[in-house]
Design a protein around this motif. Sequence first.
Motif, PDB file in Angstrom:
ATOM      1  N   HIS A   1       0.267  11.022  10.057  1.00  0.00           N
ATOM      2  CA  HIS A   1      -0.494  10.279   9.277  1.00  0.00           C
ATOM      3  C   HIS A   1      -0.288   8.630   9.305  1.00  0.00           C
ATOM      4  O   HIS A   1      -1.315   8.017   9.989  1.00  0.00           O
ATOM      5  CB  HIS A   1      -0.403  10.552   7.604  1.00  0.00           C
ATOM      6  CG  HIS A   1      -1.026   9.792   6.865  1.00  0.00           C
ATOM      7  ND1 HIS A   1      -2.527   9.785   6.898  1.00  0.00           N
ATOM      8  CD2 HIS A   1      -1.106   9.048   5.588  1.00  0.00           C
ATOM      9  CE1 HIS A   1      -3.298   9.312   6.058  1.00  0.00           C
ATOM     10  NE2 HIS A   1      -2.386   8.503   4.940  1.00  0.00           N
ATOM     11  N   HIS A   2       1.075   8.153   9.409  1.00  0.00           N
ATOM     12  CA  HIS A   2       1.172   6.542   9.554  1.00  0.00           C
ATOM     13  C   HIS A   2       1.054   6.217  10.911  1.00  0.00           C
ATOM     14  O   HIS A   2       0.571   5.214  11.587  1.00  0.00           O
ATOM     15  CB  HIS A   2       2.425   6.221   8.944  1.00  0.00           C
ATOM     16  CG  HIS A   2       2.525   6.384   7.393  1.00  0.00           C
ATOM     17  ND1 HIS A   2       3.508   6.420   6.723  1.00  0.00           N
ATOM     18  CD2 HIS A   2       1.407   6.393   6.332  1.00  0.00           C
ATOM     19  CE1 HIS A   2       3.228   6.542   5.367  1.00  0.00           C
ATOM     20  NE2 HIS A   2       2.012   6.650   5.309  1.00  0.00           N
TER      21      HIS A   2
ATOM     22  N   TYR B   1       0.854  -1.050  -0.023  1.00  0.00           N
ATOM     23  CA  TYR B   1      -0.129   0.016  -0.134  1.00  0.00           C
ATOM     24  C   TYR B   1       0.872   1.133  -0.055  1.00  0.00           C
ATOM     25  O   TYR B   1       1.667   1.339   0.693  1.00  0.00           O
ATOM     26  CB  TYR B   1      -0.917  -0.135   1.203  1.00  0.00           C
ATOM     27  CG  TYR B   1      -1.976   0.949   1.114  1.00  0.00           C
ATOM     28  CD1 TYR B   1      -3.111   0.983   0.816  1.00  0.00           C
ATOM     29  CD2 TYR B   1      -1.669   2.350   1.483  1.00  0.00           C
ATOM     30  CE1 TYR B   1      -4.129   1.870   0.811  1.00  0.00           C
ATOM     31  CE2 TYR B   1      -2.439   3.347   1.599  1.00  0.00           C
ATOM     32  CZ  TYR B   1      -3.961   3.160   1.200  1.00  0.00           C
ATOM     33  OH  TYR B   1      -5.018   4.106   1.146  1.00  0.00           O
TER      34      TYR B   1
ATOM     35  N   GLU C   1      -2.566   5.963  11.396  1.00  0.00           N
ATOM     36  CA  GLU C   1      -3.069   4.802  10.861  1.00  0.00           C
ATOM     37  C   GLU C   1      -2.973   3.539  11.400  1.00  0.00           C
ATOM     38  O   GLU C   1      -3.841   2.602  11.598  1.00  0.00           O
ATOM     39  CB  GLU C   1      -2.435   4.710   9.320  1.00  0.00           C
ATOM     40  CG  GLU C   1      -2.997   5.524   8.383  1.00  0.00           C
ATOM     41  CD  GLU C   1      -2.336   5.058   6.684  1.00  0.00           C
ATOM     42  OE1 GLU C   1      -2.005   3.908   6.613  1.00  0.00           O
ATOM     43  OE2 GLU C   1      -1.903   6.148   6.190  1.00  0.00           O
TER      44      GLU C   1
ATOM     45  N   CYS D   1       0.597   5.585  -0.013  1.00  0.00           N
ATOM     46  CA  CYS D   1      -0.293   6.508   0.079  1.00  0.00           C
ATOM     47  C   CYS D   1      -0.432   7.324  -1.181  1.00  0.00           C
ATOM     48  O   CYS D   1       0.781   7.814  -1.635  1.00  0.00           O
ATOM     49  CB  CYS D   1       0.020   7.428   1.271  1.00  0.00           C
ATOM     50  SG  CYS D   1      -0.450   6.442   2.913  1.00  0.00           S
TER      51      CYS D   1
ATOM     52  N   CYS E   1      -7.052   5.597   4.665  1.00  0.00           N
ATOM     53  CA  CYS E   1      -5.970   4.498   4.050  1.00  0.00           C
ATOM     54  C   CYS E   1      -6.129   3.363   5.098  1.00  0.00           C
ATOM     55  O   CYS E   1      -5.973   2.346   4.467  1.00  0.00           O
ATOM     56  CB  CYS E   1      -4.784   5.268   4.439  1.00  0.00           C
ATOM     57  SG  CYS E   1      -4.198   6.625   3.312  1.00  0.00           S
TER      58      CYS E   1
HETATM   59 ZN    ZN Z   1      -2.327   7.335   3.813  1.00  0.00          ZN
END
Ligand code: ZN
Length: 474
Positions: free
Chosen positions: A246-247, A28, A250, A30, A221
């Motif tokens: 962000h990560h 995956y 996630e 982004c 995500c």
């Molecule tokens: Zn992302």
Amino acid sequence: MPIRLYDSLTRSLRELQPGEKDGVFRFYNCGPTVYAPAHIGNFRTFVVNDVLRRLLELEFGPAKVKHVRNLTDVDDKTIRRSREERRPLEAVTKQWTDKFHADCDALNCLRPHVEPTATGHIQEQIDMIDVLMKKGNAYRAADGSVYFKVSSFDGYGRLSRVKERELQVGSALAGKSQAVDADEKEDATDFALWKAHKPDDGVNSWNSPWGTGRPGWHIECSAMSKKHLGETIDLHTGGVDLLFPHHENEIAQSECCNGTPFSRHWYHSEHLLVDGKKMSKSLGNLYTLDDLKAKGFSPLALRYALIAGHPRKQLNFTLESLHAAESALKKLQVIVTVFHDPKYRVAGNGTPSRLGEVLGHLRDDLNTPAALGSLFKLGHEISCGIGGGPTDADVATLDQILGVLGLEATKLNTLAAAPKAEAPDDIKALAEKRWAAKASKDFAAADTLRKELATAGWSMLDRKDGYSLEPLKK
Ligand code: ZN
Ligand code: AMP
């Protein structure tokens, strides 16, 4: 030799292997926010990921790699653009999605196998938030927004080591659409999973168990990766700016919701600088692919320039580096021509142990500059007649390598076939003088003449047996 890649979570080089019994490698990456043309910094990340995808396909087989890259088509930026232009959100995001695709194609980046959009996965995002609410990892604020409760997840900060730094409200937490409304949150570090409708959102709202609104950025995500790749994936990537928040967010959402590890490997490529600085419109150093095409550069030269530096180091882009990329592509094309010419072909053990070296560099933490360096050593050896000619197997290996780099022979040959500008007589005379100065080892005079040529807008590319003249791009 297996592929080893730096893992940002364990901060070590680790082997890449599919985790599931079906042998499919789940990857995956982004994707972009589609509200404007992507800039060449974005494309550094996407081109590096494209080389990685191609390398994975060489390793595990094309049918055994599943690559998902999302499109962020609803957030503060896309909504603002739609409002400013008085156009529906879908019209704005379609325009910039189409442009992104066209630029990726020009840069010879493979399309991901699945390219999901945030607006196409609203229900999946609501479902995840619902589980997080039920498990006590999320709460609804008075205005109808839903926040993730960071203190409910012990693992928070493992990826970015954020707890070792000072957690700051606002600036540190600001992500793609992370408008911080500290009054609504129980804790400054909590982040939005669902954002209650605000007048500025216009018609861009969806119903949810918590009232109308839209998803926060991070949850898209987690939801799309789960839907298209499953609860635990093999590799998750992006530019370094995505590491936090962000990560980190996630991981928190996915692991609390699913109760399983989210990604077995994390890879972050470093940023592109332009003329030594962070790219910005106000500094006038923000380039799109179209800006560079308008200056006469080919997209393949940009692709080369973007992989010429180690992906885990900052790369300084200059127009000079694009000129260098163009010369390098020409040299590569010569190597390809020699390899493909049957008259140089030999039986048995041919030249190029160098080819193994090139692949070794790519498998060793995606060291693209070292791989390119070995390719040029090979070119040098060929032009000096060192080693024998290539065998059929060598030719196939070279083609494989060029395929991983996305610099296939067909692309290089098309560039080489492009019509060339003819230098005027006075420039040709200067070039002859310089060539003679170089031949008589008067390097000072040769340097001065090179500068004179550059001032007149021409660059001289030296080879062993002669030279060519190229107009300098502005
Ligand atoms: Zn992302
Ligand atoms: P965005 O559309 O802003 O979400 O960015 C898309 C991708 O580009 C993300 O993976 C970012 O990390 C990456 N990115 C943004 N700026 C740069 C830059 N200057 N150099 C390299 N990658 C970047």
